[in-house]
Design a protein around this motif. Structure first.
Motif, mmCIF file in Angstrom:
data_model
loop_
_atom_site.group_PDB
_atom_site.id
_atom_site.type_symbol
_atom_site.label_atom_id
_atom_site.label_comp_id
_atom_site.label_asym_id
_atom_site.label_seq_id
_atom_site.Cartn_x
_atom_site.Cartn_y
_atom_site.Cartn_z
ATOM 1 N N TRP A 172 6.267 25.065 -98.422
ATOM 2 C CA TRP A 172 5.688 23.895 -99.073
ATOM 3 C C TRP A 172 4.885 23.110 -98.046
ATOM 4 C CZ3 TRP A 172 11.343 23.554 -100.425
ATOM 5 C CH2 TRP A 172 11.619 24.171 -101.653
ATOM 6 N N SER A 173 3.767 22.609 -98.480
ATOM 7 C CA SER A 173 3.003 21.754 -97.590
ATOM 8 C C SER A 173 2.383 20.632 -98.415
ATOM 9 C CB SER A 173 1.903 22.556 -96.885
ATOM 10 O OG SER A 173 1.012 23.099 -97.832
ATOM 11 N N CYS A 174 2.254 19.473 -97.793
ATOM 12 C CA CYS A 174 1.589 18.373 -98.463
ATOM 13 C C CYS A 174 0.504 17.844 -97.540
ATOM 14 C CB CYS A 174 2.575 17.265 -98.816
ATOM 15 S SG CYS A 174 3.375 16.535 -97.378
ATOM 16 N N ALA A 175 -0.451 17.142 -98.141
ATOM 17 C CA ALA A 175 -1.603 16.736 -97.340
ATOM 18 C C ALA A 175 -2.159 15.425 -97.852
ATOM 19 C CB ALA A 175 -2.673 17.814 -97.369
ATOM 20 N N GLY A 225 2.841 17.486 -94.044
ATOM 21 C CA GLY A 225 4.244 17.891 -94.079
ATOM 22 C C GLY A 225 4.379 19.373 -94.347
ATOM 23 N N LEU A 226 5.435 19.954 -93.773
ATOM 24 C CA LEU A 226 5.688 21.383 -93.911
ATOM 25 C C LEU A 226 7.162 21.590 -94.135
ATOM 26 C CD1 LEU A 226 3.898 23.041 -90.862
ATOM 27 C CD2 LEU A 226 3.196 23.160 -93.245
ATOM 28 N N GLN A 227 7.515 22.432 -95.057
ATOM 29 C CA GLN A 227 8.914 22.843 -95.135
ATOM 30 C C GLN A 227 9.006 24.204 -95.795
ATOM 31 O OE1 GLN A 227 11.636 19.879 -96.560
ATOM 32 N NE2 GLN A 227 13.432 21.179 -96.199
ATOM 33 N N TRP A 228 9.877 25.028 -95.240
ATOM 34 C CA TRP A 228 10.093 26.351 -95.811
ATOM 35 C C TRP A 228 11.175 26.254 -96.873
ATOM 36 C CZ3 TRP A 228 7.321 30.675 -94.536
ATOM 37 C CH2 TRP A 228 6.543 30.611 -93.374
ATOM 38 N N TYR A 267 5.723 6.822 -93.578
ATOM 39 C CA TYR A 267 5.289 7.962 -92.759
ATOM 40 C C TYR A 267 6.273 9.120 -92.754
ATOM 41 C CZ TYR A 267 0.778 6.913 -90.890
ATOM 42 O OH TYR A 267 -0.558 6.729 -90.776
ATOM 43 N N ASP A 268 7.476 8.868 -93.192
ATOM 44 C CA ASP A 268 8.381 10.015 -93.252
ATOM 45 C C ASP A 268 9.366 9.810 -94.379
ATOM 46 O OD1 ASP A 268 9.218 12.519 -92.554
ATOM 47 O OD2 ASP A 268 10.617 11.852 -91.012
ATOM 48 N N VAL A 269 9.841 10.883 -94.881
ATOM 49 C CA VAL A 269 10.869 10.846 -95.911
ATOM 50 C C VAL A 269 11.825 12.003 -95.646
ATOM 51 C CG1 VAL A 269 9.510 12.242 -97.513
ATOM 52 C CG2 VAL A 269 11.290 10.737 -98.404
ATOM 53 N N LYS A 270 13.108 11.760 -95.860
ATOM 54 C CA LYS A 270 14.086 12.840 -95.672
ATOM 55 C C LYS A 270 15.119 12.779 -96.778
ATOM 56 C CE LYS A 270 12.650 15.275 -92.412
ATOM 57 N NZ LYS A 270 12.361 14.826 -91.062
ATOM 58 N N TRP A 271 15.445 13.950 -97.242
ATOM 59 C CA TRP A 271 16.486 14.058 -98.266
ATOM 60 C C TRP A 271 17.805 14.254 -97.533
ATOM 61 C CZ3 TRP A 271 14.697 15.209 -103.597
ATOM 62 C CH2 TRP A 271 15.732 15.112 -104.543
ATOM 63 N N GLY A 272 18.793 13.515 -97.946
ATOM 64 C CA GLY A 272 20.077 13.552 -97.253
ATOM 65 C C GLY A 272 20.793 14.878 -97.401
ATOM 66 N N THR A 273 21.653 15.123 -96.458
ATOM 67 C CA THR A 273 22.458 16.332 -96.530
ATOM 68 C C THR A 273 23.886 15.937 -96.880
ATOM 69 O OG1 THR A 273 22.817 16.135 -94.159
ATOM 70 C CG2 THR A 273 21.075 17.626 -94.874
ATOM 71 N N SER A 274 24.645 16.933 -97.207
ATOM 72 C CA SER A 274 26.029 16.703 -97.633
ATOM 73 C C SER A 274 26.759 15.897 -96.548
ATOM 74 C CB SER A 274 26.696 18.060 -97.818
ATOM 75 O OG SER A 274 28.056 17.872 -98.068
ATOM 76 N N PRO A 275 27.488 14.880 -96.802
ATOM 77 C CA PRO A 275 27.867 14.385 -98.141
ATOM 78 C C PRO A 275 26.932 13.315 -98.696
ATOM 79 C CG PRO A 275 29.135 13.256 -96.470
ATOM 80 C CD PRO A 275 28.211 14.157 -95.741
ATOM 81 N N GLN A 276 25.770 13.205 -98.195
ATOM 82 C CA GLN A 276 24.863 12.184 -98.719
ATOM 83 C C GLN A 276 23.700 12.862 -99.442
ATOM 84 O OE1 GLN A 276 25.398 9.044 -98.641
ATOM 85 N NE2 GLN A 276 26.892 8.664 -97.013
ATOM 86 N N LYS A 277 24.031 13.818 -100.290
ATOM 87 C CA LYS A 277 22.979 14.612 -100.919
ATOM 88 C C LYS A 277 22.135 13.817 -101.905
ATOM 89 C CE LYS A 277 24.249 19.352 -101.261
ATOM 90 N NZ LYS A 277 24.990 20.363 -102.033
ATOM 91 N N ILE A 301 -0.515 12.052 -99.502
ATOM 92 C CA ILE A 301 0.901 12.273 -99.215
ATOM 93 C C ILE A 301 1.063 12.383 -97.704
ATOM 94 C CG2 ILE A 301 2.903 13.661 -99.771
ATOM 95 C CD1 ILE A 301 1.280 14.825 -102.056
ATOM 96 N N LEU A 302 2.079 11.725 -97.200
ATOM 97 C CA LEU A 302 2.278 11.704 -95.754
ATOM 98 C C LEU A 302 3.512 12.484 -95.311
ATOM 99 C CD1 LEU A 302 1.399 7.960 -95.187
ATOM 100 C CD2 LEU A 302 -0.023 9.946 -94.722
ATOM 101 N N ALA A 303 4.390 12.777 -96.254
ATOM 102 C CA ALA A 303 5.594 13.513 -95.858
ATOM 103 C C ALA A 303 6.229 14.130 -97.081
ATOM 104 C CB ALA A 303 6.586 12.591 -95.156
ATOM 105 N N LEU A 304 6.982 15.175 -96.844
ATOM 106 C CA LEU A 304 7.748 15.770 -97.938
ATOM 107 C C LEU A 304 9.104 16.165 -97.396
ATOM 108 C CD1 LEU A 304 8.154 19.131 -97.808
ATOM 109 C CD2 LEU A 304 5.717 19.068 -98.221
#
Lengths: 990, 342
Positions: A369-372, A359-362, A132-142, A84-87
């Motif tokens: 959360w972490s992925c590796a 990847g790291l996210q609180w 290499y990266d992934v992002k979840w959209g924020t409102s209004p593109q949730k 996994i490269l990103a979360l």
């Protein structure tokens, strides 16, 4: 303490879990990994069935969870079977998307389990490229998920539809990072290897702006959550830049943040500060609103290149967090939580991955959360994670060779809370528990996506309650631990050189012992002094025995006997100038005279005359020394003593091993100690009536002093007899204090009698023993010796229980007072108590006579040498080394020692060629003599070490010593100044 | 020569405070061979060198960043090879520092760096004594370190004039398997200071302590175990023997105990030793972290989480007893340090 912990975690791991369906090896791995990530925890000792069950599966996307435990650590692990490269999590924090090569999955995460929700299909062309990266959209593109591929293509997926929405292809090279605007989810930033950052409005077809940082590739980009129009980027050049997305061409702030590429930036929730990390292994905090761009506000050093940074959300929504999590590109697979209040020791370390964390996210302030690349997604409950501080010593300590020590110590703030039975928590401090409970009671939705409140106090501007080390460090000297003063004193003054190797006079063994006893006495080491005395006496007794043998066979008298034949005498006339003499032995009644004929006294043999030292002894000590002084003389002396006597005892004494007593002093006290016992007939010992009562006192004292040096020899020869009416104590001391021998100073008398009382009480028993054991008539040798032996208390158990294998094995003399046996016991005792100085000197003096085991000699002398060197008695150490009977010690100074010579003229190193002459100067014949001007080659040469001028030895002898080359006196006084014209060096100061 | 006489030892105990200037916990201090210099290491990643001034106070001479993480331990090299300091750290490296001549831009130069194969934290280091038997043949300088995966590594510098070349000569696994990742670990080692009888090493690994000796081929092999530890062994210390017929080894344990073991050579050949526990103290009532023997191997110090130093000494019958307790001001809550003589 630790055991209970282990038990606790064995319990935890034994909780039921989904049935196992996978290979045993995996099970074993995950049984271990499923452990809570607690530093102090320990895995189940065996991977038994229960442990394997707890581990559950691993492959095939099944979830691995620990069972729901109220208040237990909510650690979860999920294996995706592909690196996994990103979360990225959605703004609700209940779903995570993970991306890697060929995978893009959406997982639902609860408190106690992770389940797979959707597997998004990658478009065919993207399968070949890492995402290499992934992002979840924020409102209004949730419902949008954006991925960044290595080919520079950004893919947008619709989560609801579960399929690819569109692809954005404008970057020519890999896209490293994506960022949605938290306030307006239509805005997306992409950072690319091509050196540009593009702003996308998802409602438009093409990118709205392209920002060119002109600082090489862009590694990271992030919108400022506190000010939605700002974003920051991290560049390969090490720069960190702040931009306003409305101003395409103006970079608002540039910082040369890192040495080497900057890999990560993260805005602090307060909207003012930014953390950046890079390959230089540092994380730096910058104030992005202030002008100061030179120095970071805070800095911390990690062990490896920082690849991601995530500020820990603060408690109760305040933006006062000082903690952030980091992970590294390589070398370090751990996730570390740092606190700027204490920048050196991370508060927590999550060691949960086998490969670099990507990847790291609180989720909130506790869940990270972490992925590796090890294919796993891990949810860590941070308050349960390992605390490095608990693995670090709070104290430091070391001993100096001189017995001082330096330490740094601190009481650990609070005792670790070792998971008391009943409570499943392993908070490390009570404080932590309180905080956690408080948090639980009013948990607020402090997920990272929440809007920052800019009115909060800024923690970076208020003086941070920074950690101040409260260890106190000190250098401590406790003189009673090691008497360095005495060690120094003894090191310089003990006689160890019997044969005059170092240029001193030859001296007999007994004289050396006598001298050393005096030295020890002067240092107030009474027991050591007595020990020396004892050795001397025993030596004397043995020698006298030998003498007796030789008397029977007169032809066998040899010079060696003379050298070692010892007759100890007791002199009371320690008159100031030749105290040790037993001088003027010719007339017993002669008053002590300073001008009495000089005799070879030990004091005179030694460079430092003893009598002077004795003079300055304090009266109390002197009083004791008077009463105890036993002066050894050589054979010559005993002859004198024998011849001068007119008492029958003297004549007999000559044939006896018993020690002669010199009666030369008018103040002679015939006190009944063991040496003068043979005098009993002539002068009956005044016996104190309270002898028996004193015996008790004596034993008591002995036991009290047992920590002191050599209790073995408490009852030796020293004593005085205050009750003797014939003892004019004041007069006795008078000669030493330069008072007329006839005057008896009351003060002195009082002083002396005080001492006398003291000594008599301690040695009263001695008298009783001698009285009882020895008849008043002259006893035969054996009985005399028996008397001595009775004086010796039994050796300490430590000696008798463990006869040393290294010591002299063939003890041919069975008698307990044999020199060999005594020396053995002494050495045993000294090594046990650490008095290696005494042991070392003893070995040096007695080895020739007794022949100790070489191993013992080596160990003891090496120990003594070490101490001497460490305490910087280098010349004494050199002498000890020279005298050492062990070749390994003697040779040590000759092995691996290079002596380099430099030319006296040109100061260049003198090589091996040229016969020891400087190769350069040898051509011209070497240096020239400062006096005769001839070249020095082939002559005896002398050089002043200070000015470097030199010349023929003959010339210089004449100059400095005033002698001719042949050594004849010239009648001229030698110079002390350098003969070289204008040198002015005082080469030979007088 | 002066005719000075010694007065009876009346010097009072002295306690000289000084500031190390470290920004975080100091984890180790080490005197040099002569006791004139001192090195301190800390979690702040710095190594500091202090010199003793004429008043007997420590004056800082050097301070520099030596590692990228907490530094565990610092030791001085044997004096015959110059001014050498070795440090080990959680950043997984052992580093060799050598003092340069006056006027150099960096007084202390890093000459070499060692890592364990498994790239794990290094917990302890030690220089073996220069063996008397090999003194004629080898001038090498050796160093041992123990890493968190449970391996003791021995390195040698064949020509200590040049400290930039070291080679690994021995690796000993002291645990059957590396400890699991999440488990709290503890490793420590200490050489036998004797220069005779071959190299001997005591290793504390997790909750065991064991003596290792050279076998015929010059490799370390496990020997006697020092039994009875009920927690992680935090520190081991081997006393100078000074000609005694036995050896003393002390251990500091997480279970709060200070233990002293006596090793007596068993009669008969075979290099067998009888291990006997001669002392077991729990006075600290908290984790014990450090033990150290004094220069004559007769007094043991122990340092614990209670912030106190305790000194132990053998009484006449070989029985160890508490000699004194040195408390820091803060741990006592007072302004002055207390040295309690027992």
């Amino acid at each position: 303490m630790a055991d209970s912990l282990y038990q606790q975690y064995s319990l935890l791991s034994a909780n039921p879990a989904p049935p196992p369906q996978h290979t045993q090896s995996r099970k074993a791995v995950f049984a271990r990994l499923a452990q809570p990530f607690i530093g102090a925890s320990r895995p189940p000792s065996s991977h038994g069935p229960s442990a394997a069950n707890a581990g559950g599966g691993g492959g095939g996307g099944s979830s691995v969870t620990s069972a729901p435990i109220l208040n237990g650590p909510r650690n979860l692990r999920y294996n995706l079977n592909s690196p996994i490269l990103a979360l990225s999590a959605n703004s609700e924090g209940d779903r995570i998307v993970v991306a890697g090569r060929e995978i893009l999955r959406i997982l639902r995460v609860g408190y106690n389990e992770i389940t797979e929700e959707a597997n998004l299909r990658l478009p065919g062309e993207q399968k070949r490229h890492f995402q290499y990266d992934v992002k979840w959209g924020t409102s209004p593109q949730k419902n949008i998920i954006a991925t960044a591929g290595t080919n520079g293509t950004i893919c947008l997926y619709d989560v609801k539809e579960g399929k690819l929405d569109r692809m954005l292809r404008e970057h020519g090279r890999q896209v490293h990072r994506l960022a949605f605007n938290q306030a307006n989810g239509n805005l997306l930033l992409s950072a690319s290897q091509d050196g540009t950052i593009k702003l996308w409005d998802l409602r438009e077809r093409r990118s709205r702006h392209t920002f060119n940082g002109k600082a090489e590739a862009v590694r990271d980009v992030q919108f400022n959550a506190g000010n939605a129009v700002e974003f920051a980027g991290a560049f390969d050049s090490g720069a960190v830049q702040k931009w306003d997305y409305r101003k395409e061409n103006i970079c608002e702030k540039k910082i040369n943040a890192h040495n080497g590429p900057a890999f990560a930036v993260d805005w602090h929730p307060d909207g003012k500060h930014l953390a950046s990390g890079g390959r230089d292994r540092t994380v730096k905090i910058w104030d992005m609103s202030a002008d100061s761009r030179r120095k970071p506000k805070h800095e911390l050093t990690t062990m490896a290149s920082v690849s991601r940074i995530a500020w820990r959300p603060s408690r109760s929504g305040k933006h006062d967090s000082t903690q952030l999590a980091t992970c590294a590109i390589n070398n370090d697979h751990r996730v570390q939580l740092w606190d700027f209040k204490r920048p050196y020791i991370p508060p927590r370390i999550m060691d949960v991955h086998d490969n670099p964390t990507t990847g790291l996210q609180w989720k909130d302030e506790d869940i990270l959360w972490s992925c590796a690349k090890d294919s796993t997604l891990v949810q860590s409950d941070v308050p349960f994670a390992m605390q490095p501080i608990n693995h670090l010593s709070h104290g430091a300590f070391d001993w100096a060779p001189n017995g001082e020590f330096t330490f740094a110590a601190q009481r650990r703030a609070k005792n670790r809370h070792h998971g008391v039975t009943g409570s499943r928590t392993t908070f490390d401090t009570d404080e932590d528990i309180a905080i956690r409970e408080e948090r639980r009671s009013h948990r607020s939705g402090s997920f990272k996506g929440s809007k920052p409140n800019l009115t909060q106090i800024n923690v970076f501007d208020t003086p941070l309650d920074k950690f101040v080390p409260s260890q106190s460090a000190a250098k401590v000297s406790i003189p009673s631990l090691f008497d360095k003063e005495a060690f120094d004193f003894f090191a310089e003054r003990y006689i160890i050189d019997l044969d005059g190797v170092a240029g001193g006079p030859k001296i007999t063994l007994a004289q050396a012992c006598e001298h050393n006893a005096r030295i020890a006495f002067r240092a107030h080491k009474y027991r050591t002094a007595k020990s020396w005395k004892m050795i001397q006496l025993v030596l004397a007794s043995e020698d006298a025995e030998a003498e007796k043998w030789q008397l029977k066979r007169p032809e066998s008298i040899s010079s060696t006997h003379h050298a070692s034949g010892i007759v100890a005498r007791r002199t009371l006339g320690l008159n100031g100038d030749n105290s040790a003499t037993a001088s003027g032995g010719a007339t017993p009644k002669a008053p002590p005279s300073p001008a009495s004929a000089p005799t070879p006294t030990p004091g005179k043999l030694h460079p430092e005359p003893l009598e002077h030292n004795l003079l300055s002894l304090p009266p109390a000590a002197f009083g004791r020394s008077l009463s105890s002084s036993t002066i050894s003389t050589d054979g010559e002396h005993s002859g004198v003593a024998g011849s001068d006597s007119d008492t029958p005892s003297h004549s007999r004494k000559k044939a006896r091993p018993v020690l002669t007593v010199d009666t030369s002093s008018p103040n002679f006290i015939p006190s009944p100690n063991m040496k003068s016992r043979d005098f009993a007939a002539s002068s009956p010992p005044p016996k104190p009536p309270t002898t028996n009562g004193n015996a008790v006192t004596h034993t008591k004292r002995d036991s009290i002093d047992s920590n002191q040096n050599l209790p073995l020899f408490t009852s030796t020869t020293e004593r005085s007899d205050p009750l003797s009416s014939q003892t004019p104590a004041g007069v006795d001391i008078a000669p030493a204090s330069k008072v007329s021998s006839n005057s008896s100073s009351p003060v002195l008398q009082r002083q002396f009698s005080l001492v006398s009382e003291q000594t008599s009480s301690s040695y009263g028993v001695l008298e009783s023993v001698s009285e009882g054991a020895v008849p008043h008539s002259l006893p035969p040798i054996t009985e005399e010796a028996a008397g001595i032996s009775q004086l010796l208390p039994p050796p300490p158990p430590i000696i008798s229980v463990n006869p040393p294998p290294t010591l002299v094995s063939n003890i041919d003399d069975p008698r307990p007072w044999a020199v060999r046996r005594l020396a053995q016991q002494l050495i045993e005792y000294c090594t046990a108590t650490g008095d290696v100085q005494f042991a070392g000197v003893l070995v040096l003096l007695l080895h020739k006579r007794l022949g100790f085991a070489i191993e013992l000699v080596e160990e003891i002398l090496d120990g003594y040498l070490n101490l001497l060197t460490r305490l910087q008695h280098f010349s004494v150490a050199a002498l000890v080394r020279k005298l050492a009977p062990a070749e390994s010690l003697r040779m040590a100074g000759q092995w691996n020692v290079d002596v380099d010579l430099s030319c006296g003229q040109c100061y260049r190193a003198v090589g091996g060629r040229g016969g020891g002459w400087c190769e350069k100067c040898a051509g011209s014949g070497g240096a020239e003599c400062v006096i005769c001007g001839e070249v020095g080659k082939g002559r005896r040469w002398t050089v002043c070490a200070v000015c470097g001028h030199g010349g023929c030895e003959g010339c210089l002898r004449g100059w400095f010593l005033g002698v001719t080359e042949n050594g004849d006196e010239k009648g001229v006084q030698g110079e002390e100044w350098c003969p070289a014209v204008g040198c002015g060096c005082c080469c030979l100061p007088r | 020569m002066s005719t000075k006489n010694l007065s009876a030892p009346t010097n009072p105990n002295s306690y000289v405070h000084f500031s190390t200037g470290h920004e975080d916990l100091v984890h180790d201090v080490a005197y040099d061979y002569y006791g004139r210099r001192m090195a301190t290491v800390s979690s702040d990643q710095r190594l500091k060198i202090f010199d003793l001034n004429d008043e007997g106070e420590w004056v800082i001479a050097d301070s520099f960043k030596a590692h990228d993480s907490s530094i565990n331990k610092v030791i001085w090299g044997p004096p015959e090879h110059g001014q050498i300091v070795a440090t080990c750290s959680y950043d997984r490296t052992v580093r060799i520092w050598e003092e340069q001549e006056m006027g150099s831009p960096h007084r202390w130069k890093r000459q070499f760096q060692m890592t364990s194969d498994a790239r794990t934290a290094i917990h302890s280091i030690g220089f073996p004594p220069t063996l008397a038997s090999t003194a004629s043949t080898s001038t090498g300088l050796k160093l041992a370190f123990i890493s968190a995966d449970g391996h003791v590594h021995i390195y040698e510098c064949r020509e200590p004039q040049d400290l930039t070349h070291w080679i690994a000569i021995d690796v000993v696994a002291v645990l059957p398997a590396p400890p699991p990742r999440e488990v709290e670990v503890s490793f420590c080692l200490a050489f036998c200071p004797s220069r005779w009888g071959g190299e001997q090493l005591v290793v504390g690994a997790m909750d065991t302590a064991r003596v290792y000796r050279h076998n015929a081929s010059g490799k370390f092999r496990p020997a006697e175990e020092l039994p009875g530890h009920r927690g992680l062994v935090r520190d081991v210390a081997w006393a100078v023997s000074m000609g005694r017929s036995y050896h003393l080894i002390a251990t500091a344990c997480k279970d709060g105990h200070v233990r002293i073991f006596k090793l007596t050579a068993a009669s008969g050949r075979g290099d067998r030793w009888i291990v006997e526990k001669v002392a077991d103290f729990a006075d600290h009532k908290s984790e014990v972290w450090k033990v150290a023997w004094n220069a004559t191997g007769t007094i043991l110090s122990s340092t614990g989480d209670d912030g106190k130093i305790r000194l132990w000494k053998a009484a006449i019958h070989g029985e160890f007893q508490l000699l004194s307790v040195v408390a820091t001001p803060r741990s006592r809550g007072r302004d002055e340090a207390i040295i309690e003589d027992d």
